[in-house]
Motif scaffolding. Structure first.
Motif, PDB file in Angstrom:
ATOM      1  N   PHE A  16       0.844  -1.187   0.000  1.00 18.55           N
ATOM      2  CA  PHE A  16       0.000   0.000   0.000  1.00 18.55           C
ATOM      3  C   PHE A  16       0.885   1.244   0.000  1.00 18.55           C
ATOM      4  N   LYS A  17       0.403   2.279  -0.640  1.00 16.53           N
ATOM      5  CA  LYS A  17       1.027   3.590  -0.495  1.00 16.53           C
ATOM      6  C   LYS A  17       0.571   4.211   0.835  1.00 16.53           C
ATOM      7  N   ALA A  18       1.334   5.152   1.324  1.00 17.49           N
ATOM      8  CA  ALA A  18       1.030   5.742   2.635  1.00 17.49           C
ATOM      9  C   ALA A  18      -0.384   6.315   2.691  1.00 17.49           C
TER      10      ALA A  18
ATOM     11  N   ASP B  14     -10.249   5.389   8.019  1.00 14.36           N
ATOM     12  CA  ASP B  14      -8.791   5.315   8.016  1.00 14.36           C
ATOM     13  C   ASP B  14      -8.366   4.055   8.758  1.00 14.36           C
ATOM     14  N   TRP B  15      -7.239   3.469   8.343  1.00 11.57           N
ATOM     15  CA  TRP B  15      -6.678   2.342   9.077  1.00 11.57           C
ATOM     16  C   TRP B  15      -6.212   2.837  10.449  1.00 11.57           C
ATOM     17  N   PRO B  16      -6.208   1.941  11.454  1.00  8.40           N
ATOM     18  CA  PRO B  16      -5.635   2.328  12.757  1.00  8.40           C
ATOM     19  C   PRO B  16      -4.110   2.260  12.750  1.00  8.40           C
ATOM     20  N   LEU B  17      -3.529   1.797  11.643  1.00 12.02           N
ATOM     21  CA  LEU B  17      -2.075   1.704  11.486  1.00 12.02           C
ATOM     22  C   LEU B  17      -1.602   2.647  10.401  1.00 12.02           C
ATOM     23  N   THR B  18      -0.356   3.059  10.491  1.00 12.94           N
ATOM     24  CA  THR B  18       0.253   3.860   9.430  1.00 12.94           C
ATOM     25  C   THR B  18       1.206   2.983   8.625  1.00 12.94           C
ATOM     26  N   TYR B  19       1.616   3.487   7.480  1.00 10.85           N
ATOM     27  CA  TYR B  19       2.586   2.760   6.666  1.00 10.85           C
ATOM     28  C   TYR B  19       3.878   2.531   7.445  1.00 10.85           C
ATOM     29  N   ASP B  20       4.338   3.541   8.141  1.00  9.19           N
ATOM     30  CA  ASP B  20       5.608   3.417   8.866  1.00  9.19           C
ATOM     31  C   ASP B  20       5.545   2.332   9.937  1.00  9.19           C
ATOM     32  N   GLU B  21       4.382   2.189  10.591  1.00 10.98           N
ATOM     33  CA  GLU B  21       4.232   1.150  11.617  1.00 10.98           C
ATOM     34  C   GLU B  21       4.244  -0.248  10.998  1.00 10.98           C
ATOM     35  N   LEU B  22       3.681  -0.370   9.796  1.00  8.08           N
ATOM     36  CA  LEU B  22       3.569  -1.676   9.152  1.00  8.08           C
ATOM     37  C   LEU B  22       4.809  -2.041   8.336  1.00  8.08           C
ATOM     38  N   GLU B  23       5.612  -1.064   7.998  1.00  7.71           N
ATOM     39  CA  GLU B  23       6.738  -1.278   7.073  1.00  7.71           C
ATOM     40  C   GLU B  23       7.667  -2.425   7.479  1.00  7.71           C
TER      41      GLU B  23
ATOM     42  N   TYR C 162       5.993  -5.608   6.442  1.00  2.00           N
ATOM     43  CA  TYR C 162       6.056  -5.777   4.989  1.00  2.00           C
ATOM     44  C   TYR C 162       7.377  -6.451   4.617  1.00  2.00           C
ATOM     45  N   THR C 163       8.471  -5.932   5.146  1.00  7.72           N
ATOM     46  CA  THR C 163       9.791  -6.473   4.821  1.00  7.72           C
ATOM     47  C   THR C 163       9.904  -7.925   5.267  1.00  7.72           C
ATOM     48  N   ARG C 164       9.421  -8.206   6.474  1.00  4.64           N
ATOM     49  CA  ARG C 164       9.476  -9.576   6.990  1.00  4.64           C
ATOM     50  C   ARG C 164       8.671 -10.530   6.105  1.00  4.64           C
ATOM     51  N   ALA C 165       7.478 -10.099   5.698  1.00  2.00           N
ATOM     52  CA  ALA C 165       6.635 -10.933   4.836  1.00  2.00           C
ATOM     53  C   ALA C 165       7.270 -11.124   3.463  1.00  2.00           C
ATOM     54  N   GLU C 166       7.826 -10.060   2.901  1.00  2.00           N
ATOM     55  CA  GLU C 166       8.463 -10.158   1.582  1.00  2.00           C
ATOM     56  C   GLU C 166       9.656 -11.098   1.606  1.00  2.00           C
ATOM     57  N   ASP C 167      10.405 -11.092   2.705  1.00  2.00           N
ATOM     58  CA  ASP C 167      11.549 -12.003   2.810  1.00  2.00           C
ATOM     59  C   ASP C 167      11.092 -13.452   2.957  1.00  2.00           C
ATOM     60  N   ALA C 168       9.983 -13.666   3.669  1.00  3.21           N
ATOM     61  CA  ALA C 168       9.447 -15.022   3.796  1.00  3.21           C
ATOM     62  C   ALA C 168       8.900 -15.517   2.461  1.00  3.21           C
ATOM     63  N   ILE C 169       8.199 -14.644   1.772  1.00  2.00           N
ATOM     64  CA  ILE C 169       7.585 -14.999   0.495  1.00  2.00           C
ATOM     65  C   ILE C 169       8.622 -15.075  -0.626  1.00  2.00           C
ATOM     66  N   GLY C 170       9.673 -14.249  -0.517  1.00  7.20           N
ATOM     67  CA  GLY C 170      10.675 -14.176  -1.586  1.00  7.20           C
ATOM     68  C   GLY C 170      10.276 -13.219  -2.687  1.00  7.20           C
ATOM     69  N   SER C 171       9.587 -12.141  -2.326  1.00  4.68           N
ATOM     70  CA  SER C 171       9.091 -11.193  -3.333  1.00  4.68           C
ATOM     71  C   SER C 171      10.226 -10.681  -4.202  1.00  4.68           C
ATOM     72  N   THR C 172      10.002 -10.716  -5.505  1.00  6.11           N
ATOM     73  CA  THR C 172      10.976 -10.171  -6.439  1.00  6.11           C
ATOM     74  C   THR C 172      11.034  -8.651  -6.287  1.00  6.11           C
TER      75      THR C 172
END
Length: 300
Positions: free
Chosen positions: A102-104, A123-132, A135-145
């Motif tokens: 998602f974009k901020a 509005d979400w109760p979370l911000t992009y910075d809180e979730l970032e 995101y990185t952890r999930a992308e590393d698990a998934i192996g996102s290109t």
């Protein structure tokens, strides 16, 4: 694999897709025993059929169901099956593999777009910075290109034509996008052979799914009791309103009661609210976890 007695109060997870499969792995690797109930069969890569309609019938929810509402599909196709997977790994075995962030501003939809009549835009109760970090952890698990130094998937002919058109129009930012399908070997999975069946059952195992990654690793811990072909019918609670058991039907139609100290409902956007409504009681006449009255609403 662990075998947990039906009378043992366990952590019970309903659904083995992105949420349920991931939670099962994260808990079992911490030493917590879990029962994972999946309505469908345990299909592996070798079971997938590389024929589109056959694959649909093999993986999708084709159970009889009804449709209501004013849209004409309710009249023309009342039992149209949804392309939602009924199998171990859930719809992670069927998804395209696209992993954009998602974009901020998308976390602040109400603030960004204002009130929309007939919608409950918030509005979400979370911000992009809180979730970032997650995101990185999930992308590393998934192996996102395109992430973590991982290369992009090779461009196909359609992409090359669109990229050439974009370039001619003056666009300079375009890419194949981040995908959870390996462009090169990663995390024990091979590179994609791009056989055209990445979507409906990847026999090669190049695309991330909980069936390929999280569930086998959870089983290796010896803490997971995986029960495929176990269709949950109702979540039960005690007199104080605390959830304490789950009723489910096995593949022979036999009803079982699994005691529970915690229940995670991770069915999907259709089956989760359906189960919560089916679990209504005198204490919760509008269904479980529905004090807001919004369970099953706002699907679109």
């Amino acid at each position: 694999m662990s075998t947990i007695d039906h009378s043992t109060e366990a952590v019970v997870i309903i659904g083995s897709g992105a949420g349920g499969g991931t939670l099962a792995y994260e808990l079992t690797k911490q030493g917590i025993e879990c029962v994972l109930l999946e309505a469908g069969p345990y299909l592996r890569g070798e079971d997938y059929m590389n024929l589109e309609w056959e694959a649909f019938n093999q993986m999708a929810w084709t159970d009889a169901r009804t449709t209501s509402g004013s849209w004409r599909v309710a009249k023309d196709f009342p039992n149209l099956p949804a392309w939602i997977v009924k199998a171990v790994g859930g719809t992670t075995t069927h998804w395209s593999g696209a992993t954009p962030r998602f974009k901020a501003h998308e976390f602040k939809a109400r603030s960004t777009y204002g009130r929309i009549d007939g919608a409950h835009l918030l509005d979400w109760p979370l911000t992009y910075d809180e979730l970032e970090p997650y995101y990185t952890r999930a992308e590393d698990a998934i192996g996102s290109t395109h992430r973590g130094g991982r290369p992009p998937l090779p461009a196909n002919n359609n992409y090359k034509v669109l990229a050439a058109g974009a370039e001619k129009l003056g666009y300079h930012h375009y890419a194949t996008g981040p995908y959870g399908t390996n462009a090169e070997p990663y995390d024990g999975r091979p590179a994609s052979v791009q056989d055209g069946f990445n979507f409906q059952g990847d026999k090669n195992g190049s695309k991330w799914s909980t069936m390929v990654r999280e569930i086998p690793r959870a089983l290796e811990t010896g803490k997971l009791d995986l029960r495929p072909n176990s269709h949950v019918a109702q979540i039960l609670h005690d007199r104080a309103g605390r959830v304490d058991a789950v009723l489910y039907l096995d593949q022979d139609g036999t009803l079982h009661r699994q005691a529970a100290k915690v229940v995670c409902v991770a069915g999907n956007s259709i089956e989760t609210p359906r189960l919560l409504h089916l679990s209504s009681s005198s204490l919760f006449p509008d269904g479980l976890a529905n004090s807001s009255g919004q369970v099953g609403r706002n699907y679109m």
